[in-house]
Design a protein around this motif. Structure first.
Motif, mmCIF file in Angstrom:
data_model
loop_
_atom_site.group_PDB
_atom_site.id
_atom_site.type_symbol
_atom_site.label_atom_id
_atom_site.label_comp_id
_atom_site.label_asym_id
_atom_site.label_seq_id
_atom_site.Cartn_x
_atom_site.Cartn_y
_atom_site.Cartn_z
ATOM 1 N N GLY A 91 -6.122 14.585 11.550
ATOM 2 C CA GLY A 91 -5.775 13.180 11.730
ATOM 3 C C GLY A 91 -5.056 12.677 10.492
ATOM 4 N N LYS A 92 -4.680 11.390 10.499
ATOM 5 C CA LYS A 92 -3.965 10.802 9.365
ATOM 6 C C LYS A 92 -4.787 9.693 8.725
ATOM 7 C CE LYS A 92 0.740 11.440 11.214
ATOM 8 N NZ LYS A 92 1.968 10.703 11.595
ATOM 9 N N LEU A 93 -4.740 9.652 7.391
ATOM 10 C CA LEU A 93 -5.425 8.615 6.619
ATOM 11 C C LEU A 93 -4.449 7.948 5.668
ATOM 12 C CD1 LEU A 93 -8.068 7.273 5.314
ATOM 13 C CD2 LEU A 93 -8.004 9.214 3.725
ATOM 14 N N VAL A 94 -4.438 6.629 5.668
ATOM 15 C CA VAL A 94 -3.760 5.855 4.628
ATOM 16 C C VAL A 94 -4.848 5.235 3.774
ATOM 17 C CG1 VAL A 94 -2.443 3.751 4.157
ATOM 18 C CG2 VAL A 94 -1.630 5.357 5.889
ATOM 19 N N ILE A 95 -4.761 5.434 2.460
ATOM 20 C CA ILE A 95 -5.829 4.957 1.590
ATOM 21 C C ILE A 95 -5.274 4.394 0.287
ATOM 22 C CG2 ILE A 95 -6.145 7.242 0.521
ATOM 23 C CD1 ILE A 95 -9.174 6.587 0.394
ATOM 24 N N GLY A 96 -5.992 3.437 -0.268
ATOM 25 C CA GLY A 96 -5.628 2.876 -1.564
ATOM 26 C C GLY A 96 -6.790 2.080 -2.120
ATOM 27 N N SER A 97 -6.750 1.841 -3.426
ATOM 28 C CA SER A 97 -7.751 0.972 -4.033
ATOM 29 C C SER A 97 -7.434 -0.473 -3.672
ATOM 30 C CB SER A 97 -7.769 1.140 -5.555
ATOM 31 O OG SER A 97 -8.181 2.451 -5.904
ATOM 32 N N ALA A 98 -8.466 -1.268 -3.497
ATOM 33 C CA ALA A 98 -8.308 -2.659 -3.076
ATOM 34 C C ALA A 98 -7.459 -3.443 -4.071
ATOM 35 C CB ALA A 98 -9.679 -3.309 -2.929
ATOM 36 N N PRO A 99 -6.784 -4.478 -3.603
ATOM 37 C CA PRO A 99 -6.002 -5.322 -4.508
ATOM 38 C C PRO A 99 -6.853 -5.797 -5.690
ATOM 39 C CG PRO A 99 -5.555 -5.926 -2.237
ATOM 40 C CD PRO A 99 -6.680 -4.938 -2.200
ATOM 41 N N GLY A 100 -6.337 -5.609 -6.893
ATOM 42 C CA GLY A 100 -7.053 -6.039 -8.096
ATOM 43 C C GLY A 100 -7.964 -4.993 -8.693
ATOM 44 N N ASP A 101 -8.119 -3.856 -8.017
ATOM 45 C CA ASP A 101 -9.025 -2.812 -8.502
ATOM 46 C C ASP A 101 -8.212 -1.632 -9.028
ATOM 47 O OD1 ASP A 101 -11.035 -0.735 -8.747
ATOM 48 O OD2 ASP A 101 -12.321 -2.016 -7.527
ATOM 49 N N LEU A 102 -8.464 -1.256 -10.283
ATOM 50 C CA LEU A 102 -7.700 -0.202 -10.943
ATOM 51 C C LEU A 102 -8.427 1.135 -10.987
ATOM 52 C CD1 LEU A 102 -6.356 -2.281 -13.982
ATOM 53 C CD2 LEU A 102 -5.225 -1.852 -11.798
ATOM 54 N N HIS A 103 -9.551 1.240 -10.306
ATOM 55 C CA HIS A 103 -10.339 2.473 -10.338
ATOM 56 C C HIS A 103 -9.915 3.430 -9.227
ATOM 57 C CE1 HIS A 103 -12.837 -0.536 -12.410
ATOM 58 N NE2 HIS A 103 -13.233 0.491 -13.155
ATOM 59 N N ASP A 104 -9.935 4.720 -9.531
ATOM 60 C CA ASP A 104 -9.511 5.673 -8.506
ATOM 61 C C ASP A 104 -10.294 6.985 -8.477
ATOM 62 O OD1 ASP A 104 -8.584 6.940 -10.771
ATOM 63 O OD2 ASP A 104 -6.498 7.049 -10.142
ATOM 64 N N ILE A 105 -11.320 7.138 -9.308
ATOM 65 C CA ILE A 105 -12.048 8.406 -9.325
ATOM 66 C C ILE A 105 -12.696 8.676 -7.965
ATOM 67 C CG2 ILE A 105 -14.021 9.645 -10.284
ATOM 68 C CD1 ILE A 105 -13.397 8.429 -12.971
ATOM 69 N N GLY A 106 -13.432 7.696 -7.460
ATOM 70 C CA GLY A 106 -14.078 7.870 -6.159
ATOM 71 C C GLY A 106 -13.070 8.094 -5.046
ATOM 72 N N LYS A 107 -11.982 7.361 -5.107
ATOM 73 C CA LYS A 107 -10.917 7.508 -4.098
ATOM 74 C C LYS A 107 -10.339 8.915 -4.134
ATOM 75 C CE LYS A 107 -6.921 5.638 -5.082
ATOM 76 N NZ LYS A 107 -6.087 6.868 -5.256
ATOM 77 N N ASN A 108 -10.112 9.430 -5.322
ATOM 78 C CA ASN A 108 -9.507 10.751 -5.444
ATOM 79 C C ASN A 108 -10.439 11.860 -4.964
ATOM 80 O OD1 ASN A 108 -7.243 9.524 -6.468
ATOM 81 N ND2 ASN A 108 -7.701 9.990 -8.600
ATOM 82 N N ASP A 110 -1.753 8.512 0.016
ATOM 83 C CA ASP A 110 -2.425 7.759 -1.045
ATOM 84 C C ASP A 110 -1.489 6.705 -1.621
ATOM 85 O OD1 ASP A 110 -4.023 6.864 -3.114
ATOM 86 O OD2 ASP A 110 -3.755 8.671 -4.346
ATOM 87 N N LEU A 111 -1.884 5.449 -1.519
ATOM 88 C CA LEU A 111 -1.064 4.346 -2.020
ATOM 89 C C LEU A 111 -1.347 4.018 -3.481
ATOM 90 C CD1 LEU A 111 -1.276 1.943 1.068
ATOM 91 C CD2 LEU A 111 0.530 3.577 0.488
ATOM 92 N N GLY A 112 -2.386 4.663 -4.055
ATOM 93 C CA GLY A 112 -2.687 4.430 -5.462
ATOM 94 C C GLY A 112 -3.711 3.330 -5.692
ATOM 95 N N ILE A 113 -3.582 2.647 -6.847
ATOM 96 C CA ILE A 113 -4.543 1.612 -7.240
ATOM 97 C C ILE A 113 -3.937 0.218 -7.109
ATOM 98 C CG2 ILE A 113 -5.789 3.147 -8.806
ATOM 99 C CD1 ILE A 113 -4.215 1.897 -11.130
ATOM 100 N N ASP A 114 -4.825 -0.769 -7.019
ATOM 101 C CA ASP A 114 -4.392 -2.174 -6.972
ATOM 102 C C ASP A 114 -3.289 -2.367 -5.922
ATOM 103 O OD1 ASP A 114 -4.026 -4.867 -7.572
ATOM 104 O OD2 ASP A 114 -2.812 -4.473 -9.370
ATOM 105 N N VAL A 115 -3.596 -1.985 -4.700
ATOM 106 C CA VAL A 115 -2.586 -1.978 -3.637
ATOM 107 C C VAL A 115 -2.579 -3.313 -2.878
ATOM 108 C CG1 VAL A 115 -1.745 -0.789 -1.589
ATOM 109 C CG2 VAL A 115 -2.909 0.510 -3.389
ATOM 110 N N ALA A 116 -1.462 -3.959 -2.868
ATOM 111 C CA ALA A 116 -1.321 -5.247 -2.177
ATOM 112 C C ALA A 116 -1.459 -5.068 -0.670
ATOM 113 C CB ALA A 116 0.033 -5.869 -2.503
#
Length: 214
Positions: free
Chosen positions: A92-109, A124-130
């Motif tokens: 399947g497909k997943l789009v993921i990113g850290s919530a707006p204003g959040d710069l953490h990504d260890i758990g996401k990664n 992966d959209l990265g961190i602090d994703v609008a």
């Protein structure tokens, strides 16, 4: 899964990086068929699932999950040629990113590594994703699942902003939304309108697999 690749599963589950790298190199050099390439990926999937199980049982810790994710990332780079040529199917497909204003990504990664091992195509959209970036990517790739990660309590509000943006764009009904991170809970899930929540990667992956297999 073929017993032929059990040693790959065991190497990853036991965090034996050198053994895993060598096993994957040997497998690629052997010129696997499409079916064998799928079996190799499945072996990695099983190994990462065992890592997740050991974490849930308290035998592994966050550092072990991070290490396993790093090992797996290197392993997937080794496998890239035979995966591309072998046409390994995606779950399947997943789009993921850290919530707006959040710069953490260890758990996401960590979650991303486990989802890729499980057979998902991950964007992966990265961190602090609008919110609008989530909307744009969902329109582009039409994923099965949207993941929103957050470590800060402020993320609990901005997760809702992302979900509302998906609703306004008419995209919410077409995807499942998973929120993840230490501060999330069932109450937060209901408040922001997500379909599920997870505080560790292993249980999150299991839920995602249930969604696409059902």
């Amino acid at each position: 899964m073929s017993a032929k690749y059990q040693h790959i599963t065991d190497a990853l589950a036991q965090l034996e990086e050198e053994a895993l790298v060598q096993a994957l190199k040997d497998a690629v050099e052997a010129g696997p068929s499409a079916e064998e390439a799928q079996d190799i990926v499945n072996a990695c999937t099983m190994g990462m699932e065992k890592v997740g199980d050991l974490f849930e049982e308290g035998e592994y810790f966050v550092g072990d999950l991070i290490y396993a994710a790093d090992i797996l990332k290197d392993g997937m780079e080794i496998l890239a040629p035979c995966i591309g040529a072998g046409g390994v199917s995606k779950l399947g497909k997943l789009v993921i990113g850290s919530a707006p204003g959040d710069l953490h990504d260890i758990g996401k990664n960590i979650f991303i590594a486990m989802m890729e091992a499980a057979g998902f195509e991950v964007h992966d959209l990265g961190i602090d994703v609008a919110p609008e970036k989530f909307v744009e990517k969902v329109k582009e790739v039409q994923p099965d699942i949207v993941g929103i990660s957050g470590l800060l309590t402020l993320s609990l509000d901005t997760m809702g902003d992302v979900i509302n943006a998906l609703k306004q764009a008419g995209l919410r009904d077409g995807v499942k939304v998973m929120i993840g991170g230490n501060p999330v809970s069932e109450a937060v899930q209901k408040r922001v309108g997500a379909d599920a929540h997870s505080t560790n990667a292993a249980t999150g992956v299991k839920q995602c697999k249930e969604w696409v297999v059902a």
